[in-house]
Design a protein around this motif. Structure first.
Motif, mmCIF file in Angstrom:
data_model
loop_
_atom_site.group_PDB
_atom_site.id
_atom_site.type_symbol
_atom_site.label_atom_id
_atom_site.label_comp_id
_atom_site.label_asym_id
_atom_site.label_seq_id
_atom_site.Cartn_x
_atom_site.Cartn_y
_atom_site.Cartn_z
ATOM 1 N N GLU A 1 0.829 -1.211 0.000
ATOM 2 C CA GLU A 1 0.000 0.000 0.000
ATOM 3 C C GLU A 1 0.861 1.257 0.000
ATOM 4 N N ARG A 2 1.959 1.226 0.756
ATOM 5 C CA ARG A 2 2.852 2.386 0.815
ATOM 6 C C ARG A 2 3.391 2.719 -0.574
ATOM 7 N N HIS A 3 3.682 1.690 -1.345
ATOM 8 C CA HIS A 3 4.253 1.902 -2.677
ATOM 9 C C HIS A 3 3.196 1.852 -3.782
ATOM 10 N N GLN A 4 1.932 1.766 -3.381
ATOM 11 C CA GLN A 4 0.812 1.774 -4.331
ATOM 12 C C GLN A 4 1.022 0.739 -5.439
ATOM 13 N N PHE A 5 1.300 -0.484 -4.998
ATOM 14 C CA PHE A 5 1.558 -1.572 -5.935
ATOM 15 C C PHE A 5 0.670 -2.752 -5.567
ATOM 16 N N ASN A 6 -0.134 -3.222 -6.508
ATOM 17 C CA ASN A 6 -1.098 -4.273 -6.168
ATOM 18 C C ASN A 6 -0.981 -5.544 -7.007
ATOM 19 N N LYS A 7 0.081 -5.669 -7.791
ATOM 20 C CA LYS A 7 0.256 -6.892 -8.590
ATOM 21 C C LYS A 7 0.917 -7.969 -7.712
ATOM 22 N N ALA A 8 0.198 -8.359 -6.665
ATOM 23 C CA ALA A 8 0.751 -9.245 -5.650
ATOM 24 C C ALA A 8 0.046 -10.599 -5.639
ATOM 25 N N HIS A 9 0.841 -11.646 -5.555
ATOM 26 C CA HIS A 9 0.348 -13.020 -5.469
ATOM 27 C C HIS A 9 0.833 -13.610 -4.150
ATOM 28 N N PHE A 10 -0.080 -13.791 -3.195
ATOM 29 C CA PHE A 10 0.233 -14.414 -1.918
ATOM 30 C C PHE A 10 0.042 -15.923 -2.084
ATOM 31 N N HIS A 11 1.142 -16.658 -2.112
ATOM 32 C CA HIS A 11 1.013 -18.098 -2.323
ATOM 33 C C HIS A 11 0.799 -18.807 -0.985
ATOM 34 N N TRP A 12 0.019 -19.881 -1.018
ATOM 35 C CA TRP A 12 -0.275 -20.729 0.156
ATOM 36 C C TRP A 12 -0.605 -19.844 1.368
ATOM 37 N N PHE A 13 -1.503 -18.914 1.178
ATOM 38 C CA PHE A 13 -1.798 -17.918 2.205
ATOM 39 C C PHE A 13 -2.666 -18.476 3.327
ATOM 40 N N LYS A 14 -2.376 -17.998 4.563
ATOM 41 C CA LYS A 14 -3.240 -18.204 5.731
ATOM 42 C C LYS A 14 -3.251 -16.897 6.487
ATOM 43 N N GLY A 15 -4.418 -16.511 7.028
ATOM 44 C CA GLY A 15 -4.480 -15.261 7.775
ATOM 45 C C GLY A 15 -5.854 -14.998 8.338
ATOM 46 N N SER A 16 -5.960 -13.896 9.038
ATOM 47 C CA SER A 16 -7.212 -13.539 9.702
ATOM 48 C C SER A 16 -8.253 -13.058 8.698
ATOM 49 N N ASP A 17 -9.502 -13.025 9.140
ATOM 50 C CA ASP A 17 -10.582 -12.538 8.281
ATOM 51 C C ASP A 17 -10.345 -11.091 7.867
ATOM 52 N N ASP A 18 -9.847 -10.279 8.789
ATOM 53 C CA ASP A 18 -9.576 -8.869 8.462
ATOM 54 C C ASP A 18 -8.511 -8.759 7.386
ATOM 55 N N THR A 19 -7.470 -9.579 7.478
ATOM 56 C CA THR A 19 -6.408 -9.557 6.470
ATOM 57 C C THR A 19 -6.931 -10.043 5.131
ATOM 58 N N VAL A 20 -7.755 -11.072 5.164
ATOM 59 C CA VAL A 20 -8.350 -11.599 3.927
ATOM 60 C C VAL A 20 -9.162 -10.517 3.233
ATOM 61 N N ARG A 21 -9.980 -9.798 4.000
ATOM 62 C CA ARG A 21 -10.785 -8.720 3.406
ATOM 63 C C ARG A 21 -9.896 -7.630 2.821
ATOM 64 N N ARG A 22 -8.872 -7.272 3.551
ATOM 65 C CA ARG A 22 -7.953 -6.232 3.086
ATOM 66 C C ARG A 22 -7.282 -6.640 1.769
ATOM 67 N N MET A 23 -6.793 -7.859 1.712
ATOM 68 C CA MET A 23 -6.130 -8.349 0.506
ATOM 69 C C MET A 23 -7.094 -8.405 -0.675
ATOM 70 N N ALA A 24 -8.297 -8.891 -0.422
ATOM 71 C CA ALA A 24 -9.284 -8.984 -1.493
ATOM 72 C C ALA A 24 -9.639 -7.606 -2.031
ATOM 73 N N GLU A 25 -9.839 -6.660 -1.135
ATOM 74 C CA GLU A 25 -10.190 -5.304 -1.544
ATOM 75 C C GLU A 25 -9.065 -4.628 -2.324
ATOM 76 N N ASN A 26 -7.831 -4.995 -2.010
ATOM 77 C CA ASN A 26 -6.683 -4.414 -2.711
ATOM 78 C C ASN A 26 -6.404 -5.089 -4.055
ATOM 79 N N GLY A 27 -7.137 -6.150 -4.340
ATOM 80 C CA GLY A 27 -6.970 -6.820 -5.621
ATOM 81 C C GLY A 27 -5.853 -7.841 -5.664
ATOM 82 N N TYR A 28 -5.319 -8.238 -4.500
ATOM 83 C CA TYR A 28 -4.252 -9.217 -4.472
ATOM 84 C C TYR A 28 -4.797 -10.610 -4.783
#
Length: 268
Positions: free
Chosen positions: A159-186
């Motif tokens: 977010e700091r670098h305004q870059f969203n072409k991100a692929h989180f492989h084998w991801f695990k995380g909280s519901d809040d993090t999941v929502r944040r990532m989804a909203e950012n287009g990751y």
């Protein structure tokens, strides 16, 4: 685009350590097409790994798309070593599909904490930021190893670098993090543990359908029905079938979705 069995289209393994298969590299490469696998995204873990992937992929450029980076679950390199890697990546920018695998050392830090040993995360954060800056400069996707609370740090940097072409492989995380990532287009990718891990099935049930891919992370071994088998890119078919079981989407539509998503994200 070749059509294959009940999937109706080929599949792509979105994350594999092809250089770690040792003498199995050649048969693995040659057996992709008969198994309905069109191509793989082959990540690297350090400079020597990058150089090996460069050689492997150059022999099969339409099947193997290399990503170059430094895996975080190992000692942080010296500044000289990191600059050497970044310079090498700069000189091989035309052959790389993405920056990766890079990220943060969640499991190494966890082991150190359990052993009562100090662990300095700051150098890893600094290194990840350099890779994000590099990826943005060259407009390359970035492949991330960042789970649980580390994913939030990665999101902060992206977010700091305004870059969203991100692929989180084998991801695990909280519901809040999941929502944040989804909203950012990751994007995220599921491994064969989607077949038997409830945590991953829950994630699959809620992550946006247009931001998902399938991977094996081979040669990492899996449990359940895969326990007696060496990890192969064809296992992404099992991932897609498991996703269908979770979501209720029909197989042919799901296969096309995963195929389209991966080609779109990696500009294949």
């Amino acid at each position: 685009m070749q059509q294959t069995d009940d999937f109706g289209c080929p599949v792509i393994d979105a994350h594999i350590h092809l250089d770690q298969y040792d003498d199995e590299i050649q048969p693995l490469r040659l057996s992709l097409a008969p198994n309905g696998v069109e191509s793989v995204i082959a990540v690297s873990t350090h400079l020597t790994s990058c150089q090996k992937m460069e050689r492997i992929s150059s022999a099969a450029p339409d099947l193997i798309y290399p990503a170059y980076g430094y895996h975080p679950e190992q000692p942080v390199p010296s500044m000289e070593q990191l600059n050497e890697l970044l310079d090498w990546m700069e000189n091989h920018i035309d052959s790389m599909i993405a920056v990766g695998e890079v990220g943060l050392p969640y499991y190494s830090r966890l082991e150190a904490e359990k052993a009562g040993q100090p662990f300095d995360l700051d150098p890893y954060i600094s290194m990840l930021e350099k890779f994000i800056v590099f990826a943005k400069k060259h407009d390359k996707p970035i492949v991330l190893h960042a789970v649980y609370e580390d994913a939030d740090i990665a999101c902060d940097l992206l977010e700091r670098h305004q870059f969203n072409k991100a692929h989180f492989h084998w991801f695990k995380g909280s519901d809040d993090t999941v929502r944040r990532m989804a909203e950012n287009g990751y994007y995220i990718s599921f491994t064969p543990d989607l077949v038997y891990e409830k945590e991953i099935q829950d994630l699959a049930s809620k992550y946006p359908h247009d931001q998902i891919m399938a991977e094996t992370d081979g040669p990492w071994p899996f449990e359940g029905p895969f326990a007696a088998h060496k990890t192969h890119p064809r296992m992404v078919k099992d991932v897609i079938r498991a996703w269908c079981d979770v979501t209720g989407v029909k197989l042919t539509a799901a296969a096309e979705l995963f195929y389209r998503n991966t080609r779109q994200f990696y500009s294949l």
